[in-house]
Design an enzyme around this catalytic site. Structure first.
Site, PDB file in Angstrom:
ATOM      1  CB  ILE A   1      40.071  47.220 -48.628  1.00  0.00           C
ATOM      2  CG1 ILE A   1      39.322  48.528 -48.281  1.00  0.00           C
ATOM      3  CG2 ILE A   1      41.483  47.433 -47.557  1.00  0.00           C
ATOM      4  CD1 ILE A   1      38.850  49.026 -46.822  1.00  0.00           C
TER       5      ILE A   1
ATOM      6  CG  ASP B   1      37.041  37.013 -51.539  1.00  0.00           C
ATOM      7  OD1 ASP B   1      37.365  38.140 -51.180  1.00  0.00           O
ATOM      8  OD2 ASP B   1      35.800  36.377 -51.663  1.00  0.00           O
TER       9      ASP B   1
ATOM     10  CB  SER C   1      35.978  49.224 -38.393  1.00  0.00           C
ATOM     11  OG  SER C   1      35.102  49.978 -38.516  1.00  0.00           O
TER      12      SER C   1
ATOM     13  CE1 TYR D   1      32.631  45.582 -39.517  1.00  0.00           C
ATOM     14  CE2 TYR D   1      32.343  47.700 -39.001  1.00  0.00           C
ATOM     15  CZ  TYR D   1      33.115  46.889 -39.402  1.00  0.00           C
ATOM     16  OH  TYR D   1      33.902  47.347 -40.432  1.00  0.00           O
TER      17      TYR D   1
ATOM     18  CE  LYS E   1      36.014  44.540 -38.743  1.00  0.00           C
ATOM     19  NZ  LYS E   1      36.750  43.602 -39.276  1.00  0.00           N
TER      20      LYS E   1
ATOM     21  CB  THR F   1      34.316  49.536 -51.003  1.00  0.00           C
ATOM     22  OG1 THR F   1      33.241  49.514 -50.355  1.00  0.00           O
ATOM     23  CG2 THR F   1      35.593  49.618 -49.960  1.00  0.00           C
TER      24      THR F   1
END
Length: 265
Positions: free
Chosen positions: A18, A37, A145, A158, A162, A193
């Site tokens: 993404i 990155d 998310s 997670y 988020k 992805t």
């Protein structure tokens, strides 16, 4: 139409998936883009694609858990292009082997997830916002998310981090709205992805499709286009919001797939 002409954008996590899509699409819309990155090779590959298409780009290596590295990234963007208008905080995630249910989750992984997802979002904005104010305004785009909106049997960390990203987004929007700095978040659902395609069996992918209202899973460009919209002046009156881009996964009743199969024809 170059919707981002004259803007400078920093995209973290731009080495693949993404993040790469967002960087490439922003460049196509006229932005000068800093692709960042932790994977230097990935950032350079994204930059090479953008350059080949005629874009203006600067690849950078960044560790978003380190404030000095983020400060250097923002300084490099401003030094190279003279300002900053868009920050796309896209780095995040957890280790699914360690991010389990409440009783089995690895608390060290939880601490790492906070640093990677929440602290990085705060630090990115902390260093970018002053430059946006100097530029007369800007747009911070955070990646949340659908996990922030629902419970799950695994990935306890997670979902928690988020959800924290959503809260941080609202705070930044309120605090710096008077200086014309907008802050919004995107909540992707299941997106094809390379990482997802390479790690999920075909039957799991089909199960995810059934969980969507739409009959297909998203692509990185589906999220990238949303990020372009948030970066552009087309979204000038939109701030503090969570845009859920999940094919209808989070709003569909769990009974819907079975009931759909009962419909005639």
């Amino acid at each position: 139409m170059e919707r981002l002409k004259g803007k400078v954008a920093v995209v973290t996590g731009a080495g693949s998936g993404i993040g790469r899509s967002a960087a490439e699409l922003m460049s196509r819309q006229g932005a000068r883009v800093v692709v960042a990155d932790h994977d230097t090779r990935g950032a350079e590959e994204t930059a090479a694609t953008i350059e080949a298409a005629g874009g203006t780009v600067l690849p950078c290596t960044v560790d978003v858990t380190d404030e000095g590295s983020i400060a250097d990234l923002v300084a490099a963007a401003v030094g190279e292009f003279g300002g900053l208008h868009v920050l796309c905080n896209h780095v995040g995630g957890t280790d699914p082997r360690k991010d389990l249910d409440l009783l089995r989750m690895d608390m060290d992984e939880f601490d790492r997830a906070v640093a990677l997802n929440v602290r990085s979002t705060l630090l990115g904005a902390r260093h970018a916002v002053p430059h946006m104010i100097r530029a007369g305004g800007g747009s911070v785009i955070n990646t949340a998310s659908v996990a922030a909106l629902v419970g799950d049997v695994l990935q306890t960390s997670y979902g928690a981090v988020k959800a924290a990203v959503v809260s941080v987004t609202k705070s930044i929007a309120v605090q710096y709205g008077p200086q014309r700095v907008r802050c919004n978040a995107v909540a992707p659902g299941a997106v094809m992805t390379p990482a997802l395609e390479n790690n999920l069996p075909a039957d799991v992918v089909e199960a995810l499709k059934k969980g969507n209202a739409l009959p297909y899973l998203g692509s990185p460009d589906d999220i990238g286009h949303t990020m372009v919209f948030l970066a552009s002046d087309e979204s000038r009156y939109l701030t503090g919001q969570l845009l859920v881009v999940d094919g209808g996964m989070s709003m569909q009743s769990s009974a819907a797939p079975g009931r759909r199969a009962m419909l005639p024809g």
